[in-house]
Design an enzyme around this catalytic site. Structure first.
Site, PDB file in Angstrom:
ATOM      1  N   GLY A  31      -1.682  -0.696  -2.041  1.00  0.00           N
ATOM      2  CA  GLY A  31      -0.651   0.209  -2.526  1.00  0.00           C
ATOM      3  C   GLY A  31       0.746  -0.250  -2.175  1.00  0.00           C
ATOM      4  O   GLY A  31       0.968  -1.409  -1.846  1.00  0.00           O
ATOM      5  N   HIS A  34       4.637  -3.526  -5.833  1.00  0.00           N
ATOM      6  CA  HIS A  34       5.919  -4.134  -6.190  1.00  0.00           C
ATOM      7  C   HIS A  34       5.671  -5.140  -7.311  1.00  0.00           C
ATOM      8  O   HIS A  34       4.542  -5.255  -7.814  1.00  0.00           O
ATOM      9  CB  HIS A  34       6.562  -4.800  -4.963  1.00  0.00           C
ATOM     10  N   GLN A  35       6.703  -5.866  -7.701  1.00  0.00           N
ATOM     11  CA  GLN A  35       6.585  -6.772  -8.843  1.00  0.00           C
ATOM     12  C   GLN A  35       5.617  -7.931  -8.591  1.00  0.00           C
ATOM     13  O   GLN A  35       5.090  -8.526  -9.537  1.00  0.00           O
ATOM     14  CB  GLN A  35       7.962  -7.299  -9.255  1.00  0.00           C
ATOM     15  N   HIS A  37       2.687  -7.521  -7.171  1.00  0.00           N
ATOM     16  CA  HIS A  37       1.424  -6.945  -7.634  1.00  0.00           C
ATOM     17  C   HIS A  37       1.374  -6.894  -9.156  1.00  0.00           C
ATOM     18  O   HIS A  37       0.332  -7.162  -9.762  1.00  0.00           O
ATOM     19  CB  HIS A  37       1.269  -5.508  -7.097  1.00  0.00           C
ATOM     20  N   GLN A  61      -9.028  -3.552   8.766  1.00  0.00           N
ATOM     21  CA  GLN A  61      -8.351  -4.847   8.857  1.00  0.00           C
ATOM     22  C   GLN A  61      -7.062  -4.771   9.663  1.00  0.00           C
ATOM     23  O   GLN A  61      -6.315  -5.741   9.745  1.00  0.00           O
ATOM     24  CB  GLN A  61      -8.100  -5.439   7.472  1.00  0.00           C
ATOM     25  N   GLY A 150      -3.037 -12.830  -4.427  1.00  0.00           N
ATOM     26  CA  GLY A 150      -1.822 -13.616  -4.300  1.00  0.00           C
ATOM     27  C   GLY A 150      -1.939 -14.697  -3.238  1.00  0.00           C
ATOM     28  O   GLY A 150      -2.608 -14.525  -2.220  1.00  0.00           O
ATOM     29  N   SER A 189       4.738  -5.357   0.569  1.00  0.00           N
ATOM     30  CA  SER A 189       4.914  -3.908   0.728  1.00  0.00           C
ATOM     31  C   SER A 189       5.664  -3.589   2.013  1.00  0.00           C
ATOM     32  O   SER A 189       6.354  -2.574   2.115  1.00  0.00           O
ATOM     33  CB  SER A 189       3.547  -3.222   0.728  1.00  0.00           C
TER      34      SER A 189
END
Length: 283
Positions: A31, A34-35, A37, A61, A150, A189
């Site tokens: 969650g 941002h761009q 994602h 985690q 990513g 994030s």
């Protein structure tokens, strides 16, 4: 845009899509989208008929409870941002901890052939067991054809590829380039939590990486590492946790350069109490 909160619901929906011979991609996130994602989501939409975006802050985690508590949770904003990419072809799976763990919030233990003990593994106890647990769980629930991650979390990407291989999970794992702010700072994030003076200072991380890449062309890994450590020692706001030049296959620190291997530089640094990571391909 439909938001599913229960695994039985999302599994049934994906089964319905597959029955229509549609392909399904998965973009797992925590969650605070941002761009970066959105770039993953767009790539997934280009390569699949439908895309499931999971939004779940995974407790297993986090080795730091404060970090877990402070991690931004912005589901409504996340859904609105996803709508700007596609209103019809994205399904959101935002489960509760109970839906995922059924009252037993512990990690499965994994063997990733040593990848888990390098870099992040040395500083974040149990982190990759938590990552392996939740990603494997999402793969079992959603059963996507492809999954997108990513390269900012390059070690995580390598570990997920290892997970899929060792557990014979029928999904193609696709790594996507790091998405950066105009300053060069890797999108994260966590960036939303940076105080203004730290946000202004943070691009130093990427600037240092790019210079380290230039130096690696003529200097040894040790010399480059020493230079990076000295640069951070002079910085008033950023504190270096580690800088490592590693073999991209084993993630082990390079001892002597070889033209037959590919290398990447990895960095973790603190901006106040916020931990930022980044990396760059060197050859």
């Amino acid at each position: 845009m439909k938001v599913f909160s229960q695994k039985m619901q999302i599994s049934a929906k994906v089964d319905e899509l597959k029955a229509k011979q549609l392909t399904v991609g998965l973009v797992p996130t925590m969650g605070a989208l941002h761009q970066g994602h959105m770039a993953l989501v767009r790539k997934a939409l280009n390569e699949n008929d439908k895309v499931v975006v999971s939004i779940f802050v995974n407790p297993t985690q986090f080795d730091n409870k404060d970090d877990l508590i402070k991690y931004p949770r912005t589901l409504d904003n996340d859904v609105e941002l996803l709508k700007t990419v596609s209103k019809n072809d994205i399904l959101v799976y935002a489960p509760t901890v109970e839906d995922i763990y059924k009252g037993n919030t512990v990690s499965q233990k994994f063997d990733f052939d040593g990848l888990e003990f390098e870099m992040e593994g040395k500083f974040r106890n149990g982190h990759f067991d938590g990552v392996g647990t939740i990603v494997k769980r999402f793969f079992e629930i959603v059963k996507p054809h492809r999954a997108y991650f990513g390269e900012k979390d390059f070690q995580q990407l390598a570990i997920i590829k290892k997970l899929v291989k060792k557990h014979n999970i029928p999904v193609k794992v696709i790594g996507c380039p790091i998405h950066r702010e105009t300053s060069g700072l890797a999108m994260s994030s966590r960036n939303t939590r940076l105080k203004p003076e730290y946000k202004k200072a943070a691009p130093f991380i990427y600037k240092t990486l790019t210079t380290a890449k230039e130096k690696f062309g003529t200097k040894s890994a040790n010399k480059v590492s020493e230079w990076v450590e000295k640069e951070f020692a002079k910085h008033d706001l950023l504190k270096l946790e580690y800088f490592i030049i590693a073999d991209t296959k084993t993630l082990k620190p390079v001892i002597r350069k070889s033209n037959k291997k590919t290398y990447r530089a990895f960095i973790a640094a603190y901006a106040d109490d916020i931990r930022l990571i980044d990396n760059i391909a060197l050859n």
